[in-house]
Design an enzyme around this catalytic site. Structure first.
Site, short mmCIF file in Angstrom:
data_model
loop_
_atom_site.label_atom_id
_atom_site.label_comp_id
_atom_site.label_asym_id
_atom_site.label_seq_id
_atom_site.Cartn_x
_atom_site.Cartn_y
_atom_site.Cartn_z
N HIS A 1 65.64 31.29 45.54
CA HIS A 1 66.37 32.26 46.35
C HIS A 1 67.58 32.77 45.57
O HIS A 1 68.38 31.97 45.09
CB HIS A 1 66.82 31.64 47.66
CG HIS A 1 67.68 32.53 48.48
ND1 HIS A 1 67.18 33.63 49.13
CD2 HIS A 1 69.00 32.51 48.71
CE1 HIS A 1 68.18 34.25 49.75
NE2 HIS A 1 69.29 33.59 49.51
N TYR A 2 67.71 34.08 45.44
CA TYR A 2 68.85 34.66 44.72
C TYR A 2 69.82 35.27 45.71
O TYR A 2 69.44 36.05 46.59
CB TYR A 2 68.38 35.74 43.74
CG TYR A 2 69.53 36.36 42.99
CD1 TYR A 2 70.13 35.69 41.93
CD2 TYR A 2 70.04 37.59 43.36
CE1 TYR A 2 71.19 36.24 41.24
CE2 TYR A 2 71.11 38.14 42.68
CZ TYR A 2 71.68 37.47 41.63
OH TYR A 2 72.75 38.00 40.95
N ASP A 3 71.07 34.91 45.57
CA ASP A 3 72.15 35.45 46.38
C ASP A 3 73.27 35.81 45.41
O ASP A 3 73.72 34.96 44.64
CB ASP A 3 72.60 34.37 47.38
CG ASP A 3 73.77 34.82 48.22
OD1 ASP A 3 74.89 34.91 47.68
OD2 ASP A 3 73.57 35.06 49.42
N ALA B 1 75.27 33.23 43.12
CA ALA B 1 75.02 33.32 41.67
C ALA B 1 76.34 33.43 40.91
O ALA B 1 76.51 32.82 39.85
CB ALA B 1 74.12 34.51 41.36
#
Length: 154
Positions: free
Chosen positions: A20-22, A26
Site C-alpha cells: 500500500h502506497y501513501d 512514504a
C-alpha cells in the site's frame, strides 16, 4: 555525508515491504530511512575517514506540503491540522534552516553517526531513537537498500 531528517517519521515503525502506497507515509519512511542509512554508513566507513550524520533543519517555509492534503489518511490529516495551527509560529527562514546542515558539513568537532538539531547533537523523539541505535534494524535496511540498488551500481 549529511542526511536530512524530518519529524514526519518519529511515529513510524520502519517498513521495508508494503504493497500500500501513501504519500504522507512514504515521506515519513524516507526520512526514517535517512537516519538508518546515515548511522550505518558512518559505522561501516568511519575507518576510511568518511563520516555520516542525520539532521533536522527545522520547519522551513516551502511549498512541499502542497502534496499532502486531508485525504491522505490519518497521517495526512494530522499534518494538515498541525501545520495549519503552528504554521505562523514555528517556521524558520531558509538561512536558519540551512545552519545545521552547514555546521555538519564544515565543523571539525562533529561526531559521525549522530543526529543534530540547531547545530548540536540531539536525540530524535518518539520511536526513531530505537531505530537509530538498533544495529540489527540498520543492517536489515542496509542489505535491503543494496538489494534494491544493485543493478544500478554494478
Amino acid at each position: 555525508i549529511v542526511h536530512a531528517f524530518s519529524d514526519g517519521s518519529v511515529f513510524l515503525t520502519p517498513r521495508f515491504e508494503d504493497a500500500h502506497y501513501d504519500r504522507a507515509l512514504a515521506y515519513g519512511h524516507s526520512k526514517l530511512a535517512n537516519v538508518l542509512f546515515a548511522a550505518e554508513l558512518d559505522r561501516r566507513y568511519a575507518h576510511r575517514n568518511i563520516s555520516a550524520f542525520s539532521l533536522h533543519p527545522g520547519g522551513i517555509r516551502t511549498n512541499l506540503l502542497r502534496h499532502i492534503d486531508g485525504d491522505e489518511g490519518l497521517y495526512g490529516r494530522f499534518f494538515s491540522v498541525m501545520f495549519a495551527i503552528v504554521e505562523p509560529f514555528l517556521w524558520k527562514t531558509v538561512e536558519q534552516g540551512a545552519a545545521t546542515n552547514v555546521y555538519c558539513t564544515v565543523a571539525r568537532d562533529i561526531v559521525g553517526g549522530h543526529y543534530y538539531e540547531d547545530a548540536h547533537v540531539s536525540y530524535v523523539q518518539g520511536l526513531a531513537p530505537a531505530a537509530f541505535f538498533n544495529a540489527t534494524l540498520r543492517d536489515i535496511f542496509w542489505r535491503r537498500s543494496l538489494q534494491l540498488t544493485k543493478e544500478f551500481i554494478e
